[in-house]
Write a protein that holds these residues in place. Structure first.
Motif, PDB file in Angstrom:
ATOM      1  N   ILE A 175       7.983  -3.206   3.812  1.00  0.00           N
ATOM      2  CA  ILE A 175       8.770  -3.496   2.433  1.00  0.00           C
ATOM      3  C   ILE A 175       8.240  -4.520   1.944  1.00  0.00           C
ATOM      4  O   ILE A 175       8.208  -4.192   0.369  1.00  0.00           O
ATOM      5  CB  ILE A 175      10.246  -3.626   3.416  1.00  0.00           C
ATOM      6  CG1 ILE A 175      11.132  -3.825   1.541  1.00  0.00           C
ATOM      7  CG2 ILE A 175      10.294  -5.230   3.587  1.00  0.00           C
ATOM      8  CD1 ILE A 175      11.576  -2.269   1.706  1.00  0.00           C
ATOM      9  N   LEU A 176       7.619  -5.255   2.328  1.00  0.00           N
ATOM     10  CA  LEU A 176       7.071  -6.509   0.874  1.00  0.00           C
ATOM     11  C   LEU A 176       5.534  -5.795   0.023  1.00  0.00           C
ATOM     12  O   LEU A 176       6.099  -5.570  -1.617  1.00  0.00           O
ATOM     13  CB  LEU A 176       6.618  -7.664   1.793  1.00  0.00           C
ATOM     14  CG  LEU A 176       7.350  -8.400   2.495  1.00  0.00           C
ATOM     15  CD1 LEU A 176       7.101  -9.866   3.176  1.00  0.00           C
ATOM     16  CD2 LEU A 176       8.757  -8.658   1.478  1.00  0.00           C
ATOM     17  N   GLN A 177       4.920  -4.955   0.980  1.00  0.00           N
ATOM     18  CA  GLN A 177       4.300  -4.083   0.261  1.00  0.00           C
ATOM     19  C   GLN A 177       4.032  -3.190  -0.398  1.00  0.00           C
ATOM     20  O   GLN A 177       3.899  -2.690  -1.435  1.00  0.00           O
ATOM     21  CB  GLN A 177       3.109  -3.309   1.928  1.00  0.00           C
ATOM     22  CG  GLN A 177       1.746  -2.975   1.415  1.00  0.00           C
ATOM     23  CD  GLN A 177       0.417  -4.038   0.421  1.00  0.00           C
ATOM     24  OE1 GLN A 177       1.141  -4.822   0.646  1.00  0.00           O
ATOM     25  NE2 GLN A 177       0.045  -3.080   1.061  1.00  0.00           N
ATOM     26  N   LEU A 180      -4.267   7.355  -4.570  1.00  0.00           N
ATOM     27  CA  LEU A 180      -5.914   6.304  -4.147  1.00  0.00           C
ATOM     28  C   LEU A 180      -4.736   6.149  -2.771  1.00  0.00           C
ATOM     29  O   LEU A 180      -3.493   5.817  -2.354  1.00  0.00           O
ATOM     30  CB  LEU A 180      -5.329   5.120  -4.829  1.00  0.00           C
ATOM     31  CG  LEU A 180      -3.528   4.071  -5.399  1.00  0.00           C
ATOM     32  CD1 LEU A 180      -4.344   2.982  -6.441  1.00  0.00           C
ATOM     33  CD2 LEU A 180      -3.080   5.169  -6.559  1.00  0.00           C
ATOM     34  N   ASN A 181      -5.551   5.017  -1.988  1.00  0.00           N
ATOM     35  CA  ASN A 181      -5.861   5.016  -0.554  1.00  0.00           C
ATOM     36  C   ASN A 181      -5.861   3.322  -0.960  1.00  0.00           C
ATOM     37  O   ASN A 181      -6.852   2.866  -1.055  1.00  0.00           O
ATOM     38  CB  ASN A 181      -6.446   5.575   0.359  1.00  0.00           C
ATOM     39  CG  ASN A 181      -5.839   7.234   0.026  1.00  0.00           C
ATOM     40  OD1 ASN A 181      -5.171   7.722   0.193  1.00  0.00           O
ATOM     41  ND2 ASN A 181      -7.316   8.266   0.068  1.00  0.00           N
ATOM     42  N   LEU A 182      -5.286   1.947   0.119  1.00  0.00           N
ATOM     43  CA  LEU A 182      -5.451   1.233  -0.354  1.00  0.00           C
ATOM     44  C   LEU A 182      -5.758   0.325   1.136  1.00  0.00           C
ATOM     45  O   LEU A 182      -5.283   1.156   2.491  1.00  0.00           O
ATOM     46  CB  LEU A 182      -4.461   0.539  -1.039  1.00  0.00           C
ATOM     47  CG  LEU A 182      -4.312   0.932  -2.698  1.00  0.00           C
ATOM     48  CD1 LEU A 182      -2.978  -0.311  -3.455  1.00  0.00           C
ATOM     49  CD2 LEU A 182      -5.362   0.749  -3.078  1.00  0.00           C
ATOM     50  N   TYR A 183      -6.311  -0.788   1.716  1.00  0.00           N
ATOM     51  CA  TYR A 183      -6.176  -0.966   2.874  1.00  0.00           C
ATOM     52  C   TYR A 183      -5.828  -3.218   1.956  1.00  0.00           C
ATOM     53  O   TYR A 183      -6.690  -3.121   1.557  1.00  0.00           O
ATOM     54  CB  TYR A 183      -7.096  -1.308   3.599  1.00  0.00           C
ATOM     55  CG  TYR A 183      -6.593  -2.049   4.887  1.00  0.00           C
ATOM     56  CD1 TYR A 183      -6.625  -1.691   5.459  1.00  0.00           C
ATOM     57  CD2 TYR A 183      -8.305  -3.250   4.863  1.00  0.00           C
ATOM     58  CE1 TYR A 183      -6.068  -2.571   7.074  1.00  0.00           C
ATOM     59  CE2 TYR A 183      -8.119  -4.025   6.419  1.00  0.00           C
ATOM     60  CZ  TYR A 183      -7.321  -3.598   7.337  1.00  0.00           C
ATOM     61  OH  TYR A 183      -7.044  -4.290   8.022  1.00  0.00           O
ATOM     62  N   ASN A 184      -4.752  -3.508   2.641  1.00  0.00           N
ATOM     63  CA  ASN A 184      -4.692  -4.769   2.813  1.00  0.00           C
ATOM     64  C   ASN A 184      -5.133  -5.979   3.729  1.00  0.00           C
ATOM     65  O   ASN A 184      -4.563  -5.685   4.889  1.00  0.00           O
ATOM     66  CB  ASN A 184      -3.111  -5.373   2.513  1.00  0.00           C
ATOM     67  CG  ASN A 184      -2.334  -6.712   2.080  1.00  0.00           C
ATOM     68  OD1 ASN A 184      -3.127  -7.540   2.596  1.00  0.00           O
ATOM     69  ND2 ASN A 184      -2.074  -6.757   1.201  1.00  0.00           N
ATOM     70  N   PRO A 185      -5.883  -6.279   3.877  1.00  0.00           N
ATOM     71  CA  PRO A 185      -6.623  -7.024   4.941  1.00  0.00           C
ATOM     72  C   PRO A 185      -5.164  -8.274   5.671  1.00  0.00           C
ATOM     73  O   PRO A 185      -5.685  -8.508   6.960  1.00  0.00           O
ATOM     74  CB  PRO A 185      -8.275  -7.506   4.726  1.00  0.00           C
ATOM     75  CG  PRO A 185      -7.714  -7.532   3.571  1.00  0.00           C
ATOM     76  CD  PRO A 185      -6.777  -6.473   2.852  1.00  0.00           C
ATOM     77  N   ASN A 186      -4.583  -9.258   4.352  1.00  0.00           N
ATOM     78  CA  ASN A 186      -3.900 -10.119   5.116  1.00  0.00           C
ATOM     79  C   ASN A 186      -3.362 -10.008   6.058  1.00  0.00           C
ATOM     80  O   ASN A 186      -2.257 -10.263   6.291  1.00  0.00           O
ATOM     81  CB  ASN A 186      -3.741 -10.373   3.563  1.00  0.00           C
ATOM     82  CG  ASN A 186      -4.455 -11.074   3.149  1.00  0.00           C
ATOM     83  OD1 ASN A 186      -5.130 -11.801   3.131  1.00  0.00           O
ATOM     84  ND2 ASN A 186      -4.027 -10.652   1.587  1.00  0.00           N
ATOM     85  N   VAL A 187      -2.319  -8.107   5.889  1.00  0.00           N
ATOM     86  CA  VAL A 187      -0.899  -7.725   6.807  1.00  0.00           C
ATOM     87  C   VAL A 187      -1.805  -7.106   7.902  1.00  0.00           C
ATOM     88  O   VAL A 187      -1.142  -5.865   7.985  1.00  0.00           O
ATOM     89  CB  VAL A 187       0.467  -7.448   5.560  1.00  0.00           C
ATOM     90  CG1 VAL A 187       0.872  -8.934   4.650  1.00  0.00           C
ATOM     91  CG2 VAL A 187      -0.217  -6.195   4.489  1.00  0.00           C
ATOM     92  N   LYS A 188      -2.843  -6.377   7.618  1.00  0.00           N
ATOM     93  CA  LYS A 188      -3.444  -5.110   8.228  1.00  0.00           C
ATOM     94  C   LYS A 188      -3.006  -3.941   8.106  1.00  0.00           C
ATOM     95  O   LYS A 188      -2.355  -3.490   9.148  1.00  0.00           O
ATOM     96  CB  LYS A 188      -3.664  -5.880   9.891  1.00  0.00           C
ATOM     97  CG  LYS A 188      -4.728  -6.599  10.552  1.00  0.00           C
ATOM     98  CD  LYS A 188      -4.830  -6.728  11.289  1.00  0.00           C
ATOM     99  CE  LYS A 188      -5.130  -8.322  11.686  1.00  0.00           C
ATOM    100  NZ  LYS A 188      -5.349  -9.980  10.417  1.00  0.00           N
TER     101      LYS A 188
END
Length: 594
Positions: A31-33, A221-229
């Motif tokens: 939800i934060l993302q 667009l497709n994303l990846y956040n390494p901080n929250v995996k």
């Protein structure tokens, strides 16, 4: 008794495993993302260039060039410092783009089925129909939607006027708010630096890349956040209706993918999943054996349908989980082989994740309801199901009646206000509006503005019949059956010990604790049970009240008669004797003085 305790432990263990499987599939950071990306791309915290406030194509181009492009290309730090090796990150400096983002358009074919009426053909040359799969444009053009051109454009501009199929784009059908859109289309890729993209967008705007034949434009667009995996699929869509209106909408789907099992958490999740599958296999065997043993009687129990709904959702969830795992492996291999510099569509993985979430949610719902079966031996906890079972026929008849009444009001509101209120523009929207009215969440301003008389009139009819009358009937039905079930339970409890006393007594007896057993066993320490009957209803009190009223009238008549006799000096009987009932007066006749 031990079989009952074993059943309790088995079901509680299954529910715990089910909750672990379901809740580990969700992430609290999701939800934060979503909140971050929605404000980041849509500019929802500002009233200027807000994506959700777009009402025209000019607004869309302005948002595209000022907000979106600025955010998909990383900019220097606030102090002008270099960002280092983060060229593939968004401007938030924490989320990486996998490949690139693209903008896909779906258009109407020139040979669409829309025809101008004969009376207007001298005034109007052509018309534009609504979008459908049959009239979608699948031919390629030169820049400017021309057959050929002599101007030398860049390859990005030329390719944006070339139709791409779903196999080339690795895309799928997308469901919007006002239509369902195909998986192909005309695509522009956001490649190059910030200045190059700005120049290309300005050129596309001058070439009317989005014109009167455009029906949907979506940015993916497709994303990846390494901080929250977390992987995230972002879709920003504008729908252009045949009436000329522009409706924006967006969808942000974060999800997890368990592609490796070398860490402890992933191994634990895999073990729990295997235990859950074993539980489902056992319950499936038990239910099949129950069908073989009970035959038709099995399908007369509501418990059977709850069991099979949980079993079917569980097996379907296992299949969807395996498909999602294979898709995650495919995405992982592709990202590793291309180092994340090539575009890959997360749309199918997003659909699988949504379906798995729905199935796990229904499994938790059915599995929690199953716990009520453990308390069948204790009538007070089972009073809910017993009340529904006793009043099933009355509730079913009331449900049918209420459904017909509610449907009649849905049709009435739809036909009256279909062209005046957006909430009545379709049958489903009208039903949703009336359902909110049932929950007393409504605003009568739109109804009153639509029609000063019919709006308040039909609203009053709906509230009176569907809320006041029908809800009162439903409460009376439930209350009547609940009262009878409660009376039956109290009558049974007078001759049966409590469930807790029964279990403690049985355990104490098996352990050889005679004194402890004597304390809880109802035969060793008798308890005086005082039963209280339910207070009689007004209907039950009516015969007794009528008898009392007749006796009171008889007394009044007798008193009046005796007063007349005393005034006429026909006897010397006292006034106190005249107030007695005629039967009592005959018994006291010998005491009367003449």
């Amino acid at each position: 008794m031990w079989a009952y305790i074993g059943k309790i432990c088995l079901n509680i263990t299954f529910v715990i495993v089910l909750y672990i499987v379901s809740y580990t599939n969700r992430d609290s950071n999701a939800i934060l993302q979503v909140q971050h990306l929605s404000s980041f791309f849509c500019n929802t915290r500002s009233s200027l260039n807000n994506f959700t406030d777009i009402v025209s194509l000019d607004d869309y181009w302005d948002w595209l060039q000022t907000i979106f492009v600025t955010n998909i290309r990383i900019r220097p730090w606030y102090n002008g410092g270099s960002v280092g090796n983060m060229t593939d990150f968004l401007n938030d400096k924490s989320t990486r783009i996998i490949g690139w983002s693209l903008m896909r358009q779906l258009r109407l074919s020139i040979n669409s089925s829309c025809r101008v009426p004969p009376a207007f053909r001298t005034l109007i040359d052509s018309c534009k129909d609504s979008y459908s799969f049959s009239n979608e444009e699948r031919r390629s053009y030169a820049p400017g939607w021309l057959a050929t051109t002599n101007i030398n454009y860049t390859i990005s501009i030329r390719n944006s006027f070339v139709y791409r199929s779903s196999d080339e784009l690795d895309s799928y059908v997308y469901w919007g708010n006002h239509g369902t859109y195909g998986s192909g289309g005309f695509v522009y890729k956001f490649l190059g630096n910030f200045d190059e993209i700005q120049e290309n967008l300005t050129l596309l705007r001058n070439l009317t890349w989005i014109d009167e034949r455009s029906r949907a434009v979506m940015i993916q667009l497709n994303l990846y956040n390494p901080n929250v995996k977390l992987y995230t699929s972002v879709t920003l869509l504008i729908e252009i209706l045949s009436t000329g209106e522009v409706f924006p909408s967006f969808r942000i789907d974060p999800f997890q993918m368990y592609t490796e099992f070398h860490d402890f958490s992933s191994i634990f999740y895999m073990v729990i999943a295997i235990i859950y599958i074993l539980f489902i296999a056992y319950f499936t065997f038990v239910e099949i054996y129950s069908i073989y043993k009970l035959k038709k009687k099995y399908f007369r129990k509501m418990r059977s349908y709850i069991e099979w709904s949980m079993i079917n959702c569980s097996w379907a969830g296992v299949g969807v989980y395996i498909s999602r795992y294979n898709e995650a492996q495919r995405i992982g291999r592709y990202v590793n082989s291309t180092n994340g510099f090539q575009y890959i569509n997360f749309q199918f993985a997003t659909y699988l994740n949504d379906v798995l979430t729905f199935l796990l949610g229904f499994c938790c719902f059915s599995g929690t309801i199953r716990l009520l079966q453990l308390f069948e031996i204790y009538p007070r906890i089972n009073i809910f199901s017993r009340t529904l079972h006793r009043g099933f026929k009355d509730i079913a008849a009331f449900t049918m009646m209420y459904f017909l009444l509610f449907s009649a009001f849905v049709i009435l509101f739809y036909l009256l206000f279909v062209s005046k209120m957006i909430s009545c523009s379709s049958i489903l929207l009208t039903a949703g509006m009336l359902f909110e009215m049932i929950l007393l969440k409504f605003d009568t301003t739109d109804l009153q503005d639509s029609d000063p008389f019919l709006g308040p009139f039909v609203f009053t009819l709906f509230i009176y019949f569907c809320v006041f009358v029908c809800f009162t009937m439903f409460i009376v039905i439930i209350t009547d059956h609940f009262r009878h079930v409660r009376r039956e339970i109290r009558n049974k409890e007078t001759n049966q010990p409590g469930i807790l006393a029964f279990i403690i007594g049985d355990i104490s007896k098996r352990l050889g604790l005679g004194n402890a057993s004597a304390k809880v066993h109802p035969q060793e320490s008798p308890v005086i049970v005082i039963t209280r009957s339910d207070p009689p209803t007004p209907i039950e009190q009516l015969p007794g009240k009528v008898d009392e009223l007749i006796l009171a009238l008889d007394r009044v008549h007798t008193v009046c008669k005796r007063l007349d006799e005393m005034i006429g000096l026909e006897s010397n009987e006292t006034l106190v004797d005249a107030t007695f009932h005629p039967q009592q007066r005959r018994r006291r006749k010998k005491h009367v003085v003449y």
